[in-house]
Design a protein around this motif. Structure first.
Motif, short mmCIF file in Angstrom:
data_model
loop_
_atom_site.label_atom_id
_atom_site.label_comp_id
_atom_site.label_asym_id
_atom_site.label_seq_id
_atom_site.Cartn_x
_atom_site.Cartn_y
_atom_site.Cartn_z
N ALA A 1 47.16 28.41 58.41
CA ALA A 1 47.23 29.28 59.59
C ALA A 1 46.76 30.69 59.24
O ALA A 1 46.11 31.35 60.06
CB ALA A 1 48.66 29.32 60.12
N ALA B 1 44.43 31.46 57.07
CA ALA B 1 42.97 31.44 57.06
C ALA B 1 42.43 31.46 58.48
O ALA B 1 41.45 32.16 58.79
CB ALA B 1 42.48 30.20 56.32
N LEU B 2 43.11 30.72 59.38
CA LEU B 2 42.67 30.71 60.78
C LEU B 2 42.83 32.09 61.41
O LEU B 2 41.95 32.54 62.16
CB LEU B 2 43.44 29.66 61.57
CG LEU B 2 43.15 28.21 61.18
CD1 LEU B 2 43.96 27.25 62.02
CD2 LEU B 2 41.67 27.92 61.35
N LEU B 3 43.94 32.76 61.09
CA LEU B 3 44.14 34.12 61.61
C LEU B 3 43.03 35.04 61.13
O LEU B 3 42.50 35.86 61.88
CB LEU B 3 45.48 34.67 61.15
CG LEU B 3 46.71 34.35 61.97
CD1 LEU B 3 47.93 35.00 61.35
CD2 LEU B 3 46.54 34.86 63.39
N PHE B 4 42.67 34.91 59.86
CA PHE B 4 41.60 35.73 59.30
C PHE B 4 40.30 35.49 60.08
O PHE B 4 39.62 36.43 60.49
CB PHE B 4 41.41 35.40 57.82
CG PHE B 4 40.42 36.25 57.12
CD1 PHE B 4 40.81 37.45 56.56
CD2 PHE B 4 39.10 35.87 57.03
CE1 PHE B 4 39.89 38.25 55.91
CE2 PHE B 4 38.17 36.67 56.38
CZ PHE B 4 38.59 37.86 55.83
N ALA B 5 40.00 34.21 60.31
CA ALA B 5 38.76 33.89 61.02
C ALA B 5 38.80 34.43 62.46
O ALA B 5 37.81 34.99 62.95
CB ALA B 5 38.57 32.37 61.05
N LEU B 6 39.96 34.30 63.09
CA LEU B 6 40.13 34.80 64.45
C LEU B 6 39.91 36.32 64.50
O LEU B 6 39.20 36.84 65.37
CB LEU B 6 41.54 34.45 64.93
CG LEU B 6 41.86 34.58 66.40
CD1 LEU B 6 41.01 33.62 67.18
CD2 LEU B 6 43.33 34.28 66.62
N LEU C 1 38.21 38.08 62.42
CA LEU C 1 36.80 38.34 62.15
C LEU C 1 35.98 38.18 63.42
O LEU C 1 35.13 39.01 63.75
CB LEU C 1 36.33 37.34 61.08
CG LEU C 1 35.00 37.61 60.42
CD1 LEU C 1 35.05 38.92 59.69
CD2 LEU C 1 34.68 36.49 59.45
N TYR C 2 36.29 37.11 64.15
CA TYR C 2 35.59 36.85 65.41
C TYR C 2 35.79 38.02 66.39
O TYR C 2 34.83 38.53 66.98
CB TYR C 2 36.13 35.55 65.99
CG TYR C 2 35.62 35.20 67.36
CD1 TYR C 2 34.32 34.74 67.53
CD2 TYR C 2 36.44 35.33 68.48
CE1 TYR C 2 33.86 34.42 68.78
CE2 TYR C 2 35.98 35.02 69.73
CZ TYR C 2 34.68 34.57 69.89
OH TYR C 2 34.23 34.26 71.14
N GLY C 3 37.05 38.47 66.49
CA GLY C 3 37.32 39.59 67.38
C GLY C 3 36.63 40.85 66.91
O GLY C 3 36.11 41.63 67.71
N ILE D 1 33.88 41.15 65.37
CA ILE D 1 32.44 41.13 65.66
C ILE D 1 32.20 41.35 67.16
O ILE D 1 31.31 42.07 67.57
CB ILE D 1 31.82 39.79 65.21
CG1 ILE D 1 31.96 39.64 63.71
CG2 ILE D 1 30.37 39.71 65.62
CD1 ILE D 1 31.58 38.28 63.20
N ARG D 2 33.01 40.71 67.98
CA ARG D 2 32.66 40.67 69.40
C ARG D 2 33.12 41.88 70.21
O ARG D 2 32.44 42.27 71.16
CB ARG D 2 33.24 39.41 70.04
CG ARG D 2 32.47 38.18 69.66
CD ARG D 2 32.59 37.13 70.72
NE ARG D 2 31.67 37.34 71.82
CZ ARG D 2 31.77 36.71 72.98
NH1 ARG D 2 32.77 35.88 73.17
NH2 ARG D 2 30.92 36.93 73.94
N ALA E 1 41.96 43.90 65.40
CA ALA E 1 41.36 42.73 64.77
C ALA E 1 41.49 42.82 63.25
O ALA E 1 41.83 41.84 62.58
CB ALA E 1 39.90 42.61 65.18
N ASN F 1 43.76 44.40 61.61
CA ASN F 1 45.16 44.19 61.25
C ASN F 1 45.51 42.71 61.27
O ASN F 1 46.27 42.23 60.41
CB ASN F 1 46.06 44.94 62.22
CG ASN F 1 46.39 46.31 61.69
OD1 ASN F 1 46.98 46.43 60.64
ND2 ASN F 1 46.00 47.33 62.41
N ILE F 2 44.94 41.99 62.24
CA ILE F 2 45.22 40.55 62.31
C ILE F 2 44.60 39.84 61.10
O ILE F 2 45.20 38.96 60.50
CB ILE F 2 44.71 39.99 63.65
CG1 ILE F 2 45.67 40.43 64.76
CG2 ILE F 2 44.63 38.48 63.62
CD1 ILE F 2 45.21 40.14 66.13
#
Lengths: 106, 331, 98, 133
Positions: free
Chosen positions: D17, D19-24, D26-28, D30-31, D41, D43-44
């Motif tokens: 979870a 790793a998923l938070l990190f990816a999330l 990262l996505y935020g 960028i966008r 983002a 902080n998350i």
């Protein structure tokens, strides 16, 4: 007993997740803030129940800190936007067509 | 039965965390994003509890509930007041026609352009996928727990995390204090603090609550600091609690901020780093090495450093919240 | 045994109040009624759970700590509710969404 | 059931979870354009990293690794200080440019900006004055 505490904690976690609907929907920022306040209390309760389940007395301290600082965000919320001048009439009593100074602020 | 319940609890908690983070980052309304982020911090504290890290949960409670939320909300207020000021114009400047746009953008972020969707998603998926794969294939290791356990006798304290923070890896903690101080210097280099345009709530309720909460917060902070030598607690958590109490005072205070006089303020801010370094250098000559203590002196030295560090962290957090040099401090 | 039964009953009663608070938060029509549902239900809910846990506490220090938590949450809840209500009254309900 | 509980031990699902938070995050990062959202983002992402660290530390029998926990503890305090500094920078940027977003480029940059209209991001007079000097 431990199973009971866990079930209660799980139930409270579910109420937090349900309450998130109010944060998402709003509509006003007051609603969102209220929901956050409720989550704080629920979180304190979950921590107390978990401290019985996991047999970690230190979690009571964590709950204590949460309870102590639960008010900080709400105080910051009141400062956010601030309140109008003392002479300002409540929004409900203002006429709709009359644009007042503090309406511009929003 | 209770094992299964714990697994369900974990899964629900993690699903909630991911969901809250996702909705937070997808918000167009910044206030909503901030409230979701506060909720995220609460759930995160529960996650730390499940990972057997009550120390971290304690710090997260103080920082998540007390500091980050207030910091973000007040930043939104500052952005809004800047936008309003631009729209109206200032005495030395005519109203800025772009001000209306600025007002719109101060607290709202339009949905991101569709163009960035695919690249951002694929990049995040690749990074996340790589991390997950690496984590699943990582072998189970014992970690440093036995090593720490073996040396607890010479650390001077009974709580392993305090021993690691203030003895075994004291240089990490020292540099961490320095980084916090540097962040404050950065904020101070941006200029004097902005007086918040908003007023606190009138009436007797808030002052009355403060009269109850602030003394309790101080006692709790000292208790957590004292508990750190044998149970979860310590300088960081205590500093965060006292800092949050200070922020509460700043928030409730009408208009003028209760800034300490310059010299004591600066001494307090640097006490943690300074004392740590001084004791560390003394250790270089008469002790086992830089930032090391003789075992029989370890306990009192750790306590002294912790008290100074608590004071510095609390003051620095409050000063970072105010964000700006104290008024009348320039020359 | 009696203590355990009492704890279970008190905590269950507390959970009912939490459920009621959440239901009120979701179902009531405006901020003021939500406020009312939430602060009452919520604080009584915590109070009942804490009473239940006090029966299981190890010593007087633990009991006092639990009591302190309840008092603090009561104070925080009251203050927060008052301030949210006051701010909504002076600013209107929907100012966050333009 | 017991088998399932073993498969979903905290030492495994929490790092995943994280790793998923990190990816999330990262996505935020960028966008989203608004800087406050980007700070959220970041902080998350940081929370995801902490979760990976603590999750791995909690693996196996016995007490969790205290070194990882101590590092996370310092990390949290550093993260909040960095957040406060970043927010102060955002406020300063907003005061100078009137925007709390990333500007598309310096004023004389002719690079095409197709997704956001130039109008919206036009730097204010004060910003241009400061850059000309």
């Amino acid at each position: 007993m431990i199973t009971f505490y866990l079930m209660a904690a799980l139930f409270l976690l579910a109420t937090i997740l349900l309450g998130l609907i109010r944060v998402l929907r709003g509509p006003g920022s007051g609603d969102r803030m209220l929901a956050a306040q409720l989550f704080g209390t629920t979180g304190v309760t979950i921590l107390l129940l978990l401290s019985m389940t996991l047999e970690t007395p230190a979690l009571v301290d964590v709950a204590l800190v949460f309870a102590l600082l639960a008010v900080v965000a709400a105080v910051a919320f009141v400062r956010q936007h601030g309140l109008p001048e003392p002479s300002g009439t409540p929004v409900h009593q203002r006429k709709n067509d009359q644009k007042t100074e503090s309406d511009d602020d929003r | 039965m209770s094992n299964l319940l714990l697994v369900i609890f974990d899964l629900v908690l993690l699903a909630g965390l991911l969901g809250v983070a996702w909705r937070c980052l997808a918000s167009t309304d910044l206030f909503r994003a901030v409230v979701l982020f506060i909720t995220f911090g609460l759930l995160l504290a529960l996650a730390w509890v499940r990972l057997e890290a009550p120390d971290i949960a304690l710090a997260e409670a103080a920082i998540g509930a007390g500091i980050t939320g207030a910091l973000l909300l007040v930043t939104l207020e500052r952005l809004r007041s800047i936008a309003v000021e631009r729209r109206r114009g200032r005495p030395d400047q005519p109203p800025d026609p772009a001000g209306a746009d600025a007002l719109l953008h101060a607290l709202h972020d339009p949905p991101p352009p569709r163009r960035t969707f695919v690249p951002a998603l694929s990049f995040a998926l690749v990074v996340g996928g790589l991390m997950v794969t690496a984590l699943w294939h990582q072998p189970d290791a014992v970690g440093l727990e036995p090593v720490v356990d073996e040396h607890m006798g010479v650390s001077g304290v009974d709580h392993p995390i305090t021993a690691v923070l203030l003895n075994f890896r004291a240089y990490d903690t020292f540099l961490e204090l320095a980084i916090v101080l540097i962040a404050l210097l950065g904020a101070w280099s941006l200029g004097r603090y902005d007086r918040l345009p908003a007023r606190p709530a009138p009436g007797p309720i808030l002052p009355g609550t403060l009269r109850l909460l602030v003394p309790v917060a101080i006692v709790t902070g000292v208790y957590i600091l004292w508990a750190g030598s044998h149970a979860p607690g310590g300088a960081f958590q205590a500093g965060a609690i006292l800092g949050a109490a200070g922020i509460l005072l700043v928030l409730a205070r009408p208009r003028d901020l209760p800034m300490a006089p310059s010299t004591p303020l600066r001494l307090g801010l640097t006490a943690g780093v300074g004392l740590f370094l001084a004791i560390g250098i003394v250790g270089l000559f008469i002790g086992p090495g830089l930032l090391g203590y003789p075992p029989e002196w370890a306990y009192p030295l750790i306590i002294v450093i912790e008290i100074a560090a608590t004071l510095s962290i609390a003051l620095t957090l409050v000063a970072l919240f105010i964000a700006g040099r104290p008024a009348g401090d320039d020359h | 045994m009696i203590a355990n039964t009492l704890t279970v009953i008190l905590i269950l009663a507390g959970l009912v109040f939490f459920a009621a608070g959440t239901a009120g938060l979701l179902r009531f029509p405006d901020v003021y009624s939500r406020l009312h549902a939430l602060t009452k239900a919520d604080n009584v809910g915590l109070g009942l759970v804490i009473l239940g846990l006090m029966l299981q506490a190890a010593g007087p220090a633990d009991i006092l700590k639990l009591l302190l938590i309840w008092v603090l949450v009561l104070a925080a809840g009251t203050t927060a509710a008052h301030m949210v209500a006051q701010r909504t009254w002076t600013h209107g309900e929907f100012e966050s969404d333009r | 059931m017991e088998w399932l509980a073993q498969q979903l031990a905290p030492g495994l699902i929490y790092p995943t979870a994280g790793a998923l938070l990190f990816a999330l995050g990262l996505y935020g990062l960028i966008r989203r354009h608004h800087l406050v959202l980007r700070i959220l983002a970041l902080n998350i992402m940081g929370s995801g990293v902490f979760m990976v660290l603590l999750g791995i530390a909690a693996r196996g029998e016995g007490a969790p690794d205290p070194v990882a926990q101590a590092l996370t503890l310092t990390g949290i305090v550093v993260a909040v200080s960095a957040t406060a500094f970043a927010l102060a920078l955002v406020v300063r940027l907003a005061r100078i440019t009137g925007q709390a977003m990333m500007l598309p480029g310096p004023p004389d940059d002719e690079a095409p900006v197709d997704d956001i209209s130039r109008e919206e991001h036009a730097p204010s007079a004060e910003y241009e004055r400061e850059h000309r000097e």
